[in-house]
Design a protein around this motif. Structure first.
Motif, PDB file in Angstrom:
ATOM      1  N   ALA A   2       5.138   0.166  -3.124  1.00 54.99           N
ATOM      2  CA  ALA A   2       5.421   1.337  -2.513  1.00 54.99           C
ATOM      3  C   ALA A   2       6.248   1.300  -1.400  1.00 54.99           C
ATOM      4  O   ALA A   2       6.181   0.348  -0.275  1.00 54.99           O
ATOM      5  N   THR A   3       7.117   2.190  -1.001  1.00 58.51           N
ATOM      6  CA  THR A   3       7.782   2.204   0.228  1.00 58.51           C
ATOM      7  C   THR A   3       7.170   3.779   0.943  1.00 58.51           C
ATOM      8  O   THR A   3       6.926   4.493   0.288  1.00 58.51           O
ATOM      9  N   ILE A   4       6.885   3.432   2.197  1.00 56.15           N
ATOM     10  CA  ILE A   4       6.317   4.469   2.907  1.00 56.15           C
ATOM     11  C   ILE A   4       7.351   4.776   3.766  1.00 56.15           C
ATOM     12  O   ILE A   4       7.955   4.149   4.778  1.00 56.15           O
ATOM     13  N   GLU A  15      11.666   3.302   6.701  1.00 54.92           N
ATOM     14  CA  GLU A  15      10.891   2.859   5.592  1.00 54.92           C
ATOM     15  C   GLU A  15      10.330   1.814   5.963  1.00 54.92           C
ATOM     16  O   GLU A  15      10.578   0.848   6.318  1.00 54.92           O
ATOM     17  N   THR A  17       7.042  -1.166   4.258  1.00 56.27           N
ATOM     18  CA  THR A  17       6.028  -1.633   3.333  1.00 56.27           C
ATOM     19  C   THR A  17       4.663  -1.307   3.640  1.00 56.27           C
ATOM     20  O   THR A  17       4.171  -1.254   4.908  1.00 56.27           O
ATOM     21  N   PRO A  18       3.722  -1.412   2.723  1.00 52.70           N
ATOM     22  CA  PRO A  18       2.226  -1.210   2.945  1.00 52.70           C
ATOM     23  C   PRO A  18       2.145  -2.279   4.109  1.00 52.70           C
ATOM     24  O   PRO A  18       1.085  -2.004   5.035  1.00 52.70           O
ATOM     25  N   LEU A  56      -3.095   9.072   1.507  1.00 57.97           N
ATOM     26  CA  LEU A  56      -1.928   8.853   1.121  1.00 57.97           C
ATOM     27  C   LEU A  56      -1.607   7.551   1.318  1.00 57.97           C
ATOM     28  O   LEU A  56      -0.967   6.506   0.482  1.00 57.97           O
ATOM     29  N   LEU A  57      -1.738   7.042   2.529  1.00 63.92           N
ATOM     30  CA  LEU A  57      -1.647   5.476   2.899  1.00 63.92           C
ATOM     31  C   LEU A  57      -2.363   4.473   1.961  1.00 63.92           C
ATOM     32  O   LEU A  57      -2.048   3.588   1.522  1.00 63.92           O
ATOM     33  N   THR A  59      -3.478   5.237  -0.917  1.00 70.25           N
ATOM     34  CA  THR A  59      -2.926   5.350  -2.317  1.00 70.25           C
ATOM     35  C   THR A  59      -1.625   4.579  -2.523  1.00 70.25           C
ATOM     36  O   THR A  59      -1.142   3.453  -3.182  1.00 70.25           O
ATOM     37  N   GLY A  60      -0.823   4.391  -1.141  1.00 66.39           N
ATOM     38  CA  GLY A  60       0.351   3.548  -1.115  1.00 66.39           C
ATOM     39  C   GLY A  60       0.135   1.871  -1.096  1.00 66.39           C
ATOM     40  O   GLY A  60       1.039   1.151  -0.774  1.00 66.39           O
TER      41      GLY A  60
END
Ligand code: ZN
Length: 117
Positions: A2-4, A15, A17-18, A56-57, A59-60
């Protein structure tokens, strides 16, 4: 992976990464935050994380660090503040005290009795 997407106050949108995001969920909800080091300016950016952001985080794929604030830190206290003279007086009292634990027991009998066991 995922990209945060987040924003740096200096550089704008970034952008991540987790693994680049630190998520700290506090027992006091308003103190939860997420943080990252900006790739462009190297500043640490820290922002509050409400329940929606936390979800959200998570989930990411961001790992959650739990932070439990000790109850003592949330107590409110009355009375005058302790100043330098108070600390100095206490240091002088400690120098001449024969048995400081006994003196503390006299001040807070319930507390000292539990500590002594
Ligand atoms: Zn930046």
């Amino acid at each position: 992976m995922a990209t945060i997407k987040a924003s740096c106050p200096c550089c704008g949108d970034v952008e991540l990464t987790p693994a680049q995001v630190r998520l700290v969920v506090c027992s006091v909800a308003d103190w939860s935050y997420y943080a990252f080091t900006c790739d462009q300016c190297s500043d640490e950016v820290r922002k509050p994380a409400g329940s929606e952001v936390v979800n959200l985080l998570k989930t990411g794929g961001v790992k959650v660090e739990r932070w439990t604030v000790p109850a003592e830190a949330l107590e409110s206290h009355d009375g005058p503040l302790i100043d330098y003279d108070d600390v100095l007086d206490f240091a002088l009292w400690l120098e001449q005290a024969v048995n400081p634990v006994a003196a503390l027991t006299a001040l807070r009998p319930g507390r000292a009795a539990r500590v002594a066991r």
